[in-house]
Scaffold this motif. Structure first.
Motif, mmCIF file in Angstrom:
data_model
loop_
_atom_site.group_PDB
_atom_site.id
_atom_site.type_symbol
_atom_site.label_atom_id
_atom_site.label_comp_id
_atom_site.label_asym_id
_atom_site.label_seq_id
_atom_site.Cartn_x
_atom_site.Cartn_y
_atom_site.Cartn_z
ATOM 1 N N LYS A 80 63.041 38.564 20.483
ATOM 2 C CA LYS A 80 63.160 39.272 19.070
ATOM 3 C C LYS A 80 64.697 39.469 18.638
ATOM 4 C CE LYS A 80 58.981 42.318 19.391
ATOM 5 N NZ LYS A 80 58.593 43.573 19.879
ATOM 6 N N ARG A 81 65.665 39.647 19.416
ATOM 7 C CA ARG A 81 66.844 39.638 18.905
ATOM 8 C C ARG A 81 67.537 38.282 18.527
ATOM 9 N NH1 ARG A 81 70.382 43.747 20.115
ATOM 10 N NH2 ARG A 81 69.559 45.656 21.078
ATOM 11 N N VAL A 82 67.073 37.339 19.127
ATOM 12 C CA VAL A 82 67.628 36.102 18.590
ATOM 13 C C VAL A 82 66.714 35.677 17.305
ATOM 14 C CG1 VAL A 82 67.499 33.387 19.085
ATOM 15 C CG2 VAL A 82 67.881 35.116 21.084
ATOM 16 N N GLU A 83 65.683 35.873 17.148
ATOM 17 C CA GLU A 83 64.695 35.672 15.912
ATOM 18 C C GLU A 83 65.055 36.466 14.691
ATOM 19 O OE1 GLU A 83 60.796 36.458 16.789
ATOM 20 O OE2 GLU A 83 60.481 34.442 17.764
ATOM 21 N N ARG A 84 65.791 37.948 15.058
ATOM 22 C CA ARG A 84 66.405 38.538 14.252
ATOM 23 C C ARG A 84 67.664 37.964 13.512
ATOM 24 N NH1 ARG A 84 67.287 44.108 16.858
ATOM 25 N NH2 ARG A 84 68.448 44.573 14.913
ATOM 26 N N ALA A 85 68.351 37.420 14.286
ATOM 27 C CA ALA A 85 69.745 36.938 13.945
ATOM 28 C C ALA A 85 69.368 35.365 13.366
ATOM 29 C CB ALA A 85 70.794 36.791 15.303
ATOM 30 N N GLY A 86 68.459 34.712 13.845
ATOM 31 C CA GLY A 86 68.429 33.390 13.607
ATOM 32 C C GLY A 86 69.044 32.268 14.536
ATOM 33 N N PHE A 87 68.277 31.423 14.848
ATOM 34 C CA PHE A 87 68.689 30.432 15.703
ATOM 35 C C PHE A 87 69.829 29.407 15.437
ATOM 36 C CE2 PHE A 87 64.521 31.264 17.791
ATOM 37 C CZ PHE A 87 64.743 31.136 19.070
ATOM 38 N N ASP A 88 70.230 29.640 14.097
ATOM 39 C CA ASP A 88 71.307 28.811 13.430
ATOM 40 C C ASP A 88 72.563 29.859 13.363
ATOM 41 O OD1 ASP A 88 70.211 30.124 11.265
ATOM 42 O OD2 ASP A 88 70.028 28.747 9.850
ATOM 43 N N SER A 89 72.616 31.045 13.739
ATOM 44 C CA SER A 89 73.596 32.156 13.503
ATOM 45 C C SER A 89 74.699 31.557 14.289
ATOM 46 C CB SER A 89 73.023 33.343 13.915
ATOM 47 O OG SER A 89 74.150 34.366 13.974
ATOM 48 N N PRO A 90 75.911 31.558 13.757
ATOM 49 C CA PRO A 90 77.115 31.225 14.559
ATOM 50 C C PRO A 90 77.797 32.607 15.104
ATOM 51 C CG PRO A 90 77.660 31.609 12.187
ATOM 52 C CD PRO A 90 76.233 31.817 12.168
ATOM 53 N N SER A 91 77.161 33.538 14.920
ATOM 54 C CA SER A 91 77.777 35.039 15.393
ATOM 55 C C SER A 91 77.419 35.353 16.694
ATOM 56 C CB SER A 91 77.390 36.042 14.572
ATOM 57 O OG SER A 91 78.128 36.079 13.097
ATOM 58 N N LEU A 92 77.999 36.019 17.559
ATOM 59 C CA LEU A 92 77.620 36.365 18.788
ATOM 60 C C LEU A 92 76.660 37.643 18.632
ATOM 61 C CD1 LEU A 92 80.558 35.996 20.987
ATOM 62 C CD2 LEU A 92 78.899 34.599 21.317
ATOM 63 N N ILE A 93 75.615 37.780 19.389
ATOM 64 C CA ILE A 93 74.634 38.981 19.236
ATOM 65 C C ILE A 93 74.612 39.680 20.836
ATOM 66 C CG2 ILE A 93 73.379 38.238 17.320
ATOM 67 C CD1 ILE A 93 71.006 37.533 19.259
ATOM 68 N N ARG A 94 74.752 41.005 20.620
ATOM 69 C CA ARG A 94 74.703 41.526 21.862
ATOM 70 C C ARG A 94 73.304 41.561 22.444
ATOM 71 N NH1 ARG A 94 75.569 46.298 20.387
ATOM 72 N NH2 ARG A 94 77.547 46.362 20.132
ATOM 73 N N ILE A 95 72.965 41.415 23.616
ATOM 74 C CA ILE A 95 71.767 41.376 24.592
ATOM 75 C C ILE A 95 71.574 42.813 25.170
ATOM 76 C CG2 ILE A 95 70.216 40.206 26.074
ATOM 77 C CD1 ILE A 95 70.526 38.973 23.415
ATOM 78 N N GLU A 96 72.545 43.043 25.898
ATOM 79 C CA GLU A 96 72.561 44.088 26.816
ATOM 80 C C GLU A 96 73.876 44.633 26.782
ATOM 81 O OE1 GLU A 96 71.101 46.530 27.831
ATOM 82 O OE2 GLU A 96 69.970 45.989 29.666
ATOM 83 N N ARG A 97 73.888 46.136 26.835
ATOM 84 C CA ARG A 97 75.252 46.884 27.093
ATOM 85 C C ARG A 97 75.186 47.391 28.463
ATOM 86 N NH1 ARG A 97 76.591 51.150 23.062
ATOM 87 N NH2 ARG A 97 74.313 51.850 23.335
ATOM 88 N N GLY A 98 76.489 47.846 29.106
ATOM 89 C CA GLY A 98 76.732 48.587 30.389
ATOM 90 C C GLY A 98 76.224 48.045 31.594
ATOM 91 N N LEU A 99 76.666 46.703 31.654
ATOM 92 C CA LEU A 99 76.217 45.675 32.741
ATOM 93 C C LEU A 99 76.947 46.494 34.111
ATOM 94 C CD1 LEU A 99 76.848 42.024 31.540
ATOM 95 C CD2 LEU A 99 74.885 43.586 31.461
ATOM 96 N N SER A 100 75.995 46.233 35.199
ATOM 97 C CA SER A 100 76.595 46.609 36.398
ATOM 98 C C SER A 100 77.228 45.669 37.085
ATOM 99 C CB SER A 100 75.181 46.899 37.346
ATOM 100 O OG SER A 100 74.402 45.937 37.673
ATOM 101 N N PRO A 101 77.944 45.912 38.185
ATOM 102 C CA PRO A 101 78.831 44.713 38.667
ATOM 103 C C PRO A 101 77.690 43.689 39.311
ATOM 104 C CG PRO A 101 79.634 46.763 39.300
ATOM 105 C CD PRO A 101 78.591 47.169 38.521
ATOM 106 N N ALA A 102 76.707 44.080 40.066
ATOM 107 C CA ALA A 102 75.837 43.023 40.478
ATOM 108 C C ALA A 102 75.082 42.154 39.363
ATOM 109 C CB ALA A 102 74.706 43.880 40.901
ATOM 110 N N GLN A 103 75.128 42.731 38.009
ATOM 111 C CA GLN A 103 74.450 42.020 36.998
ATOM 112 C C GLN A 103 75.603 40.931 36.480
ATOM 113 O OE1 GLN A 103 73.264 44.948 34.422
ATOM 114 N NE2 GLN A 103 71.189 44.617 34.713
ATOM 115 N N ILE A 104 76.791 41.452 36.351
ATOM 116 C CA ILE A 104 77.699 40.389 36.054
ATOM 117 C C ILE A 104 77.961 39.456 37.022
ATOM 118 C CG2 ILE A 104 80.647 40.381 35.742
ATOM 119 C CD1 ILE A 104 80.414 43.520 34.818
#
Length: 597
Positions: A124-148
């Motif tokens: 949904k996030r990608v579709e909202r921005a559009g697949f041809d969007s040149p802007s970075l879009i945030r997928i998730e915040r507050g990543l844990s060290p394990a996720q990084i």
């Protein structure tokens, strides 16, 4: 004579075969012309018809827009102590135009596994921005060290995915002041649609409650960003343009962190609220509500399980300091005011009290079930006589009592900056007819005179009421924005007789000096005045109230404590809470505390 024939490669030339040697050449020529024409048409279509779009796609594959969210302004208490600030946190971003569509399902699945985020949310996030969007879009915040670490390990499978650092909201005191401060969160689709005209964009974080929401324009700041050229591997080749993000402005509010923490401790885990304000100008010094929440949890994604656990606490996002409840005997301040200001019951009035007051076939009982004998205003306030105040209410009549309730600010928002405020309820004949198709009765007036019946008041409104006798007859406007405006901008005269104010003050002091609030009559505190209240609240246990101000001669703080369905009386349950807040405010230690030191 011998005639030499041309060599025919072993084939005879006849009238039937003349020209056949050129047929294949002609066919090849026609096919070639067709192919060249088709290619030319396609090139013409791509260049002339879709040329601009294709150039844009090519440009998007080379040019990246890197938005820079502004750092939100800090929030400080009245003495400059930090209540809300920002900290750095890792977030994962996606660059839609760099995604390979044939590999996208695999990338999406891997992201879902690593971030524990449903695939459909990522889609949904990608579709909202559009697949041809040149802007970075945030997928998730507050990543844990394990996720990084995991994202780095699988980076070769995650084209167009980046981990970066951004500022997120931080509340260093945890849940202290949560209902006042509120929290921030990313705008959902509906909120974004409503606020695009204000310059909000996908991924924007905004205040969702409390001060964060009320002062959003001040705290927000302005977006910045970079336009960069990248190579096929996504490496930055050069910066084409840059706009610095503009941080939000800092905000100082009227809360006193020390008093706030004392109020939090005093209420403990009891469902209810405590409000403290300056009676001179309405500045809110403390506001507590239980149950509560930690606003830091909104600095990362809230999972369904987390949300369910939060709601299981019993509506923790409801600010009970600004919700209506029966005010019980605290409302007798209004009743006495109506009696004296109407001219029907002067300051020297003495009335008999009874075991019960019978009105229209309804019996309104005295809380001690016996009566107190003849009482004047001061003694009636000290002992919270229901039958005394019922006679005052009946004598002045419903319209007069209702008028003075509204003069004190009941039945309407106080005007504090927070949007969560309820108006409470002061019912009248029109209201009752509309809802019950029945006229207002004398019994309704008597019920109102003791703070019961239809009457609903918020702890904040009750605090505003106590400020009137404390400051000499002015109704204040409670506020959280600290500034240096003149007192005249924060309060309005109630135009009450000096004798009315003096009688009210003496009665409230009598409550503490020898009545239902004696728990506050202690030597280590300055003289205190106040009033208890115990509200019937079927089908649950009674609510407990106590409101007070101090020092009596020159008041500088009002404290109201409300304990929802506590089951005890205002003097025994709520008054000790008020005492604890006053001790912290005046830095006064009880004898037991002094011994411990």
């Amino acid at each position: 004579m011998t005639v030499i024939q041309p060599y025919s490669g072993g084939r005879q030339t006849t009238p039937r075969t003349v020209g056949r040697n050129y047929q294949s050449v002609i066919v090849m020529l026609i096919v070639s012309l067709f192919l060249v024409g088709a290619m030319g048409s396609r090139l013409a279509y791509l260049q002339l018809v879709q040329g601009e779009r294709n150039r844009q796609l090519a440009e998007n594959n080379r040019i990246r827009l890197v938005p820079k969210q502004p750092v939100r302004g800090n929030i400080f208490d009245r003495k400059g102590k930090v209540l809300a600030s920002s900290r750095l946190s890792h977030s994962v971003f996606l660059w839609p135009v760099a995604l390979k569509k044939d590999e996208w399902p695999q990338t999406r699945q891997r992201l879902s596994q690593l971030l524990d985020l449903p695939e459909d949310e990522i889609q949904k996030r990608v579709e909202r921005a559009g697949f041809d969007s040149p802007s970075l879009i945030r997928i998730e915040r507050g990543l844990s060290p394990a996720q990084i670490t995991a994202l780095q390990e699988y980076s070769h499978q995650l084209d167009g995915i980046e981990v970066d650092i951004e500022a997120v909201r931080d509340y260093p005191n945890g849940d202290v002041g949560a209902h006042v401060l509120g929290y921030t969160g990313e705008l959902n689709d509906q909120e974004l649609g409503q606020r695009r005209a204000e310059g909000y964009r996908m991924g924007d974080v905004a205040g969702k409650m409390g001060v964060e929401e009320a002062f959003e324009p001040t705290l927000r700041g302005e977006w910045g960003g970079q336009q960069v050229e990248v190579d096929g591997a996504g490496r930055v080749l050069r910066i084409l343009g840059e706009k610095e993000a503009k941080s939000g402005k800092d905000l100082q509010i009227t809360l006193d962190l020390k008093t706030q923490k004392a109020a939090e401790a005093a209420l403990g885990n009891q469902k209810g609220a405590i409000v403290a304000l300056d009676p001179r100008n309405g500045a809110v010094l403390a506001m507590v509500s239980r149950p509560t929440f930690d606003p830091n949890i909104f600095s990362s994604r809230i999972t369904p399980d987390m949300w369910k656990q939060l709601q299981g606490k019993g509506n923790p996002f409801v600010n009970r300091a600004m919700r209506g409840f029966p005010p019980a005997s605290t409302f007798k301040v209004v009743t006495q005011t109506a009696g004296m200001e109407s001219g029907k019951f002067g300051p020297g009035t003495v009335l008999p009290t009874f075991a019960a007051l019978n009105v229209g076939g309804t019996s309104f009982g005295e809380w001690n079930r016996a009566g107190f004998g003849p009482l004047g205003y001061q003694q009636a306030m000290a002992w919270s006589s229901n039958t005394f105040h019922g006679q005052i209410g009946k004598g002045v009549g419903g319209p007069t009592l209702i008028k003075w309730a509204r003069n004190y600010g009941f039945g309407q928002p106080t005007g504090i900056e927070l949007s969560e405020e309820a108006a409470g309820l002061i019912a009248d004949d029109t209201w009752k007819r509309e809802r019950f198709n029945w006229e207002w009765t004398v019994g309704d007036t008597v019920n109102m005179s003791i703070g019961q019946g239809f009457t609903q008041a918020t702890p904040l409104q009750v605090a505003v009421m106590f400020a009137v006798p404390a400051n000499g007859g002015y109704r204040v406007k409670p506020h959280l924005h600290k500034d240096n405006e003149a007192l005249s901008n924060w309060r309005v005269s109630m135009e009450m007789k000096p004798s009315t104010i003096e009688t009210l003050r003496k009665g409230l002091r009598a409550v503490v000096d020898g009545g239902t609030g004696q728990v506050l009559n202690v030597p280590h505190l300055p003289p205190v005045a106040g009033k208890s209240g115990t509200a019937e609240a079927p089908p649950g246990k009674p609510h407990a109230w106590f409101g007070a101000f101090a020092p009596f001669d020159k008041p500088e703080i009002v404290v109201v404590a409300f304990a929802e369905h506590s089951g005890g009386g205002g003097g025994s349950v709520a008054a000790p809470m008020v005492k604890q807040v006053l001790e912290a405010y005046f830095d006064a230690k009880s004898p037991d505390e002094a011994k411990e030191k």
